[in-house]
Design a protein around this motif. Structure first.
Motif, short mmCIF file in Angstrom:
data_model
loop_
_atom_site.label_atom_id
_atom_site.label_comp_id
_atom_site.label_asym_id
_atom_site.label_seq_id
_atom_site.Cartn_x
_atom_site.Cartn_y
_atom_site.Cartn_z
N GLY A 338 7.70 7.57 7.01
CA GLY A 338 7.26 6.58 6.03
C GLY A 338 6.78 5.29 6.65
O GLY A 338 6.90 5.08 7.86
N THR A 339 6.26 4.43 5.79
CA THR A 339 5.69 3.16 6.24
C THR A 339 6.43 1.99 5.64
O THR A 339 6.73 1.97 4.44
N LEU A 340 6.73 1.01 6.48
CA LEU A 340 7.27 -0.28 6.04
C LEU A 340 6.36 -1.35 6.62
O LEU A 340 6.21 -1.47 7.84
N ASP A 341 5.71 -2.11 5.76
CA ASP A 341 4.80 -3.17 6.19
C ASP A 341 5.36 -4.53 5.84
O ASP A 341 6.27 -4.66 5.01
N LYS A 342 4.79 -5.56 6.44
CA LYS A 342 5.17 -6.94 6.17
C LYS A 342 3.93 -7.74 5.78
O LYS A 342 2.86 -7.57 6.37
N ILE A 343 4.11 -8.59 4.78
CA ILE A 343 3.08 -9.56 4.40
C ILE A 343 3.61 -10.93 4.82
O ILE A 343 4.59 -11.43 4.25
N PHE A 344 3.00 -11.52 5.83
CA PHE A 344 3.44 -12.83 6.33
C PHE A 344 2.61 -13.93 5.68
O PHE A 344 1.37 -13.91 5.74
N LEU A 345 3.28 -14.89 5.06
CA LEU A 345 2.63 -16.11 4.59
C LEU A 345 3.00 -17.24 5.55
O LEU A 345 4.18 -17.58 5.69
N VAL A 346 2.00 -17.79 6.23
CA VAL A 346 2.21 -18.80 7.26
C VAL A 346 1.85 -20.17 6.70
O VAL A 346 0.74 -20.37 6.18
N GLY A 421 12.70 -20.30 13.16
CA GLY A 421 12.21 -21.66 13.33
C GLY A 421 10.77 -21.84 12.91
O GLY A 421 10.27 -22.97 12.91
N PHE A 422 10.08 -20.76 12.55
CA PHE A 422 8.68 -20.85 12.15
C PHE A 422 8.58 -20.93 10.62
O PHE A 422 9.29 -20.22 9.90
N PRO A 423 7.69 -21.80 10.09
CA PRO A 423 7.56 -21.95 8.63
C PRO A 423 6.78 -20.79 8.02
O PRO A 423 5.63 -20.92 7.58
N VAL A 424 7.44 -19.65 7.95
CA VAL A 424 6.80 -18.40 7.54
C VAL A 424 7.70 -17.67 6.55
O VAL A 424 8.92 -17.64 6.72
N LEU A 425 7.10 -17.07 5.52
CA LEU A 425 7.80 -16.15 4.63
C LEU A 425 7.27 -14.75 4.89
O LEU A 425 6.05 -14.54 4.99
N SER A 426 8.18 -13.78 5.01
CA SER A 426 7.81 -12.40 5.32
C SER A 426 8.29 -11.48 4.20
O SER A 426 9.48 -11.44 3.89
N THR A 427 7.35 -10.76 3.59
CA THR A 427 7.67 -9.88 2.46
C THR A 427 7.52 -8.43 2.86
O THR A 427 6.53 -8.04 3.50
N PHE A 428 8.51 -7.59 2.49
CA PHE A 428 8.48 -6.17 2.82
C PHE A 428 7.84 -5.37 1.69
O PHE A 428 8.14 -5.59 0.51
N VAL A 429 6.99 -4.42 2.06
CA VAL A 429 6.48 -3.42 1.12
C VAL A 429 6.55 -2.07 1.82
O VAL A 429 6.31 -1.97 3.03
N VAL A 469 -1.07 -9.31 7.53
CA VAL A 469 -0.47 -8.09 7.00
C VAL A 469 -0.40 -7.04 8.10
O VAL A 469 -1.40 -6.77 8.77
N THR A 470 0.78 -6.47 8.30
CA THR A 470 0.87 -5.35 9.25
C THR A 470 0.31 -4.10 8.58
O THR A 470 0.36 -3.97 7.34
N ARG A 471 -0.21 -3.20 9.36
CA ARG A 471 -0.87 -2.02 8.81
C ARG A 471 -0.47 -0.79 9.63
O ARG A 471 -1.29 -0.18 10.31
N TRP A 472 0.82 -0.44 9.54
CA TRP A 472 1.35 0.63 10.38
C TRP A 472 0.84 2.01 9.97
O TRP A 472 0.70 2.89 10.81
N ALA A 473 0.54 2.22 8.69
CA ALA A 473 0.01 3.52 8.29
C ALA A 473 -1.39 3.75 8.85
O ALA A 473 -1.77 4.87 9.17
#
Length: 544
Positions: A338-346, A421-429, A469-473
């Protein structure tokens, strides 16, 4: 640049992910490999080492695109071996969560802008409250989160309480829906939290990168959903911790002696492995290599992608020539990947530590432990995790009677400022939502998260300066993230089958390593590490 003459080595390791690096590093520590010329080579298709462990720089911020966690640091009697690699690594448990109710969208509730962002009419986002936000107060959120973690903890007990055959044919969805913890929760929680409770089990999909049901499946092969056998394992105990400086330093430490010896070749994509020849012939994007033995650490997703290739297709020669023995081919086809990706908002600053957002979140903040260090982590009022729902991605809801219906999709958003320490939000899909997100532009994917945050908070936060956005698939060298057990198909013996070398009867041998080959530690970095050591030790044991 191509080379004409084949190059021969005693052992060639295919892939420089953590399993391939662990195998090769262990071999190189042995005198017979260290002292003999052309005894060892590692071939890697990427322009970097690490495989599904990696990072990118965006606006000066390090974003860890792959693995982030140590899943069980172990105990004093049985420590996780990762804890001895780079012992000065920084890590900690996630200790603060704020949960949000599912939004109730109303007609004409928002207007899309040309750049895919959104202006929200706060009065049209429900349910109504004094501030317009959807925060679940701490006193209500605490038992809700306790139920979630209690449910997850009970899955291992459920898996080990039945036979392997029964666990194989039992879906994870059925197990959750019929769990006493989950069913009793509908009677314990007030009615206004039932919709939230119904969607919480989707969190397990993100943990396992595996679908609970058909609508979440990214591959036809996984349409039955993943099974209870997923949790019939004996993994390491201890805390689940986040590596605050990322995994790349661990990769570099494992690979240090290999880099110094110059035995890793990058940009060498494996095209074909002729395993029945003597010596084994390995065709890459730059030519041919030969070896007495090969250790294949290519991800299961890559093996599955090539499994259906036919010789008659001139554009796609088969990866293995001839086809692997039936048992190996069955193992490749029978496990899920399966695939788990991250959407990073910087962002330029961590706005969630500021007003009015901080006060909104503080109302619902639940701390699961006191492990956070105020000196290291800054403002303890900001959560490590924001957890809520979006109606822009399909989800699944489990009712009190165990039946299911389409629902909203749960989103888990990590506050990386508190962790890295980085001003980033990371969302899993994950699963089908991951492949859908991969079909979008980075800006479109980021806008989904931005709109969700706006609905959750009841007011629009600052837009990000960048989105990644990571794109592992879509990654041709991984084709997903990690393996899982498909209901009615996957068995433990399929993982154990990879641990048996293929001997070609002419003195050559083909071995396999990787997280998918681990009986108890699949889908983890330590599982990959241990599998590499396992194959190296077996090779060394047979050295004269």
């Amino acid at each position: 640049m191509t080379h004409n003459a084949p190059r021969h080595y005693d052992t060639i390791v295919l892939g420089a992910g953590i399993s391939g690096l662990a195998c090769a590093s262990r071999l190189l520590q042995h005198p017979s490999f260290r002292s003999k010329q052309n005894s060892l080579l590692v071939l890697e298709a990427r322009d970097r080492i690490g495989g599904r462990i990696g990072s990118v720089q965006v606006n000066g911020n390090r974003l860890d695109t792959g693995a982030n966690w140590i899943h069980g640091i172990g105990t004093e009697e049985e420590p996780n071996p990762l804890m001895d690699v780079l012992p000065h690594k920084r890590y900690r448990e996630l200790s603060g969560t704020v949960a949000f109710r599912p939004p109730v969208a109303k007609a004409e509730s928002s207007a899309m802008l040309d750049d895919d962002w959104v202006e929200v009419d706060e009065s049209a986002v429900g349910p109504p409250s004094t501030t317009g936000d959807l925060v679940i107060p701490s006193e209500a959120a605490a038992p809700l989160q306790g139920i979630l973690w209690g449910l997850i903890g009970s899955l291992h007990e459920a898996a080990t309480a039945v036979s392997a055959a029964e666990a194989k044919r039992t879906t994870m969805l059925h197990t959750i829906a019929n769990s006493d913890i989950f069913r009793d929760a509908f009677g314990e929680l007030p009615d206004d939290l039932h919709a939230t409770l119904s969607g919480l089990p989707q969190f397990v999909e993100n943990m396992e990168a595996a679908p609970l049901a058909a609508q979440s499946a990214e591959h036809d092969q996984g349409r039955a959903g993943f099974g209870l056998l997923e949790f019939a394992i004996d993994d390491f105990d201890g805390d689940q911790v986040f590596l605050r400086d990322g995994y790349t330093a661990v990769v570099d430490e494992v690979a240090k002696n290999l880099v110094e010896a110059g035995v890793i070749k990058l940009g060498e994509e494996v095209k074909q492995i002729a395993w029945d020849e003597s010596p084994i012939a390995i065709t890459t994007s730059s030519g041919m290599y030969t070896a007495k033995r090969a250790v294949c650490t290519l991800p299961l997703g890559v093996l599955q992608h090539h499994a259906g290739t036919h010789v008659s297709d001139a554009a796609k020669a088969p990866l293995f020539r001839p086809a692997l023995p039936r048992e190996k081919s069955e193992a490749i086809a029978s496990l899920g990947f399966g695939t788990l990706d991250k959407i990073f908002l910087v962002f330029s600053r961590p706005w969630w530590t500021e007003e009015p957002y901080l006060s909104i979140c503080k109302k619902g903040l639940v701390r699961e432990s006191d492990s956070a260090d105020e000196e290291d982590d800054g403002n303890l009022d900001a959560p490590d995790i924001f957890m809520g729902f979006t109606d822009e991605l399909p989800g699944i809801a489990i009712r009190a009677d165990g039946t299911t219906e389409p629902g909203l999709r749960i989103l888990s958003v990590l506050n990386l400022h508190a962790l890295t320490g980085f001003p980033v939000l990371s969302t899993f899909v994950s699963c089908s939502n991951a492949t859908h997100v991969e079909s979008l532009s980075d800006e479109q994917a980021g806008a989904i998260v931005h709109r969700a945050l706006t609905a959750w908070l009841g007011c629009e936060p600052p837009k990000p300066d960048a989105v990644h956005v990571t794109r592992w698939a879509q990654d041709e060298y991984s084709r997903g993230s990690y393996s899982h057990m498909i209901t009615g198909l996957s068995e433990t013996r399929h993982r154990e089958e990879f641990q048996k070398p293929v001997m070609n009867g002419k003195g050559g041998e083909l071995r396999f390593a990787g997280e998918h080959t681990s009986r108890n530690h699949f889908a983890t970095v330590h599982g990959a590490l241990l599998s590499g050591w396992r194959e190296a030790d077996a090779i060394i044991a047979n050295e004269p």
